[in-house]
Design a protein around this motif. Structure first.
Motif, mmCIF file in Angstrom:
data_model
loop_
_atom_site.group_PDB
_atom_site.id
_atom_site.type_symbol
_atom_site.label_atom_id
_atom_site.label_comp_id
_atom_site.label_asym_id
_atom_site.label_seq_id
_atom_site.Cartn_x
_atom_site.Cartn_y
_atom_site.Cartn_z
ATOM 1 N N VAL A 31 0.840 -1.208 0.000
ATOM 2 C CA VAL A 31 0.000 0.000 0.000
ATOM 3 C C VAL A 31 0.871 1.252 0.000
ATOM 4 O O VAL A 31 0.666 2.169 -0.810
ATOM 5 N N LEU A 32 1.854 1.305 0.895
ATOM 6 C CA LEU A 32 2.708 2.487 0.974
ATOM 7 C C LEU A 32 3.600 2.628 -0.258
ATOM 8 O O LEU A 32 3.915 3.742 -0.668
ATOM 9 N N GLY A 33 3.976 1.500 -0.871
ATOM 10 C CA GLY A 33 4.786 1.554 -2.087
ATOM 11 C C GLY A 33 4.007 2.066 -3.283
ATOM 12 O O GLY A 33 4.532 2.806 -4.119
ATOM 13 N N SER A 34 2.738 1.693 -3.353
ATOM 14 C CA SER A 34 1.931 2.118 -4.503
ATOM 15 C C SER A 34 1.325 3.502 -4.314
ATOM 16 O O SER A 34 0.975 4.167 -5.291
ATOM 17 N N GLU A 35 1.192 3.942 -3.081
ATOM 18 C CA GLU A 35 0.608 5.262 -2.801
ATOM 19 C C GLU A 35 1.348 5.866 -1.602
ATOM 20 O O GLU A 35 0.897 5.755 -0.466
ATOM 21 N N GLU A 44 -6.454 17.966 0.922
ATOM 22 C CA GLU A 44 -6.371 19.346 1.411
ATOM 23 C C GLU A 44 -5.307 20.153 0.669
ATOM 24 O O GLU A 44 -5.007 21.277 1.047
ATOM 25 N N GLY A 45 -4.706 19.545 -0.360
ATOM 26 C CA GLY A 45 -3.691 20.236 -1.137
ATOM 27 C C GLY A 45 -2.303 20.184 -0.519
ATOM 28 O O GLY A 45 -1.424 20.946 -0.906
ATOM 29 N N LEU A 46 -2.096 19.289 0.440
ATOM 30 C CA LEU A 46 -0.803 19.154 1.107
ATOM 31 C C LEU A 46 -0.072 17.916 0.613
ATOM 32 O O LEU A 46 -0.703 16.927 0.240
ATOM 33 N N ILE A 47 1.238 17.967 0.638
ATOM 34 C CA ILE A 47 2.058 16.822 0.256
ATOM 35 C C ILE A 47 2.732 16.317 1.538
ATOM 36 O O ILE A 47 3.610 16.987 2.094
ATOM 37 N N THR A 48 2.299 15.159 2.021
ATOM 38 C CA THR A 48 2.824 14.580 3.253
ATOM 39 C C THR A 48 3.047 13.090 3.026
ATOM 40 O O THR A 48 2.178 12.404 2.482
ATOM 41 N N ALA A 49 4.172 12.596 3.464
ATOM 42 C CA ALA A 49 4.461 11.164 3.329
ATOM 43 C C ALA A 49 3.499 10.351 4.185
ATOM 44 O O ALA A 49 3.214 10.696 5.333
ATOM 45 N N ALA A 50 2.999 9.274 3.614
ATOM 46 C CA ALA A 50 2.161 8.327 4.365
ATOM 47 C C ALA A 50 3.080 7.371 5.112
ATOM 48 O O ALA A 50 4.049 6.860 4.556
ATOM 49 N N THR A 51 2.770 7.124 6.373
ATOM 50 C CA THR A 51 3.542 6.185 7.190
ATOM 51 C C THR A 51 2.661 5.139 7.853
ATOM 52 O O THR A 51 3.161 4.206 8.466
ATOM 53 N N VAL A 52 1.341 5.307 7.729
ATOM 54 C CA VAL A 52 0.375 4.406 8.368
ATOM 55 C C VAL A 52 -0.583 3.904 7.297
ATOM 56 O O VAL A 52 -1.019 4.668 6.442
ATOM 57 N N VAL A 53 -0.926 2.627 7.370
ATOM 58 C CA VAL A 53 -1.955 2.078 6.491
ATOM 59 C C VAL A 53 -3.202 1.874 7.338
ATOM 60 O O VAL A 53 -3.218 1.081 8.280
ATOM 61 N N GLU A 72 -6.218 2.717 3.307
ATOM 62 C CA GLU A 72 -5.819 4.038 2.828
ATOM 63 C C GLU A 72 -4.509 4.425 3.502
ATOM 64 O O GLU A 72 -4.343 4.228 4.696
ATOM 65 N N PRO A 73 -3.574 4.963 2.716
ATOM 66 C CA PRO A 73 -2.314 5.422 3.280
ATOM 67 C C PRO A 73 -2.507 6.799 3.927
ATOM 68 O O PRO A 73 -3.135 7.686 3.339
ATOM 69 N N LEU A 74 -2.012 6.929 5.153
ATOM 70 C CA LEU A 74 -2.151 8.187 5.879
ATOM 71 C C LEU A 74 -0.845 8.559 6.565
ATOM 72 O O LEU A 74 -0.018 7.693 6.851
ATOM 73 N N CYS A 75 -0.705 9.832 6.894
ATOM 74 C CA CYS A 75 0.385 10.244 7.770
ATOM 75 C C CYS A 75 -0.073 9.969 9.201
ATOM 76 O O CYS A 75 -1.274 9.810 9.465
ATOM 77 N N LYS A 76 0.858 9.874 10.101
ATOM 78 C CA LYS A 76 0.510 9.560 11.489
ATOM 79 C C LYS A 76 -0.418 10.612 12.110
ATOM 80 O O LYS A 76 -1.382 10.243 12.798
ATOM 81 N N PRO A 77 -0.193 11.914 11.888
ATOM 82 C CA PRO A 77 -1.127 12.883 12.469
ATOM 83 C C PRO A 77 -2.575 12.710 11.988
ATOM 84 O O PRO A 77 -3.501 12.834 12.796
#
Length: 100
Positions: A31-35, A44-53, A72-77
């Motif tokens: 998941v994190l590799g593909s997205e 929201e128009g932000l570019i943030t690395a996903a670290t959580v699935v 869904e890939p998400l950032c920790k916050p």
């Protein structure tokens, strides 16, 4: 204090061990590799690395749901803030609803 919290959490949520399985680790990597960007930040128009699935649909400890997604890939916050608030609200709503 943290160790006691973790111990109680493992006892009350034994399905948490599923996160340590090779099957989950492979799903997470795929998941994190593909997205690689946080889906909610991107909305929201932000570019943030996903670290959580995140499990889009709650699995409630059911291994079939746990491993099948959707994810869904998400950032920790985003995961620890918005998603957790939504889940707590849904749980509270479910407890407040009359039994049928």
């Amino acid at each position: 204090m943290r160790r006691e919290y973790d111990r109680k959490r493992r006892q009350s949520h034994p399905w948490r061990a599923l996160y340590k399985t090779p099957e989950w680790q492979a799903i997470r990597a795929q998941v994190l590799g593909s997205e690689p960007l946080c889906r909610r930040c991107q909305a929201e128009g932000l570019i943030t690395a996903a670290t959580v699935v995140n499990h889009v649909e709650r699995h409630h400890g059911d291994p079939a749901k746990f491993f099948s997604g959707p994810f869904e890939p998400l950032c920790k916050p985003c995961h620890d803030g918005e998603v957790q608030r939504q889940e707590r609200a849904a749980e509270a709503e479910g407890r407040a609803s009359p039994s049928t």
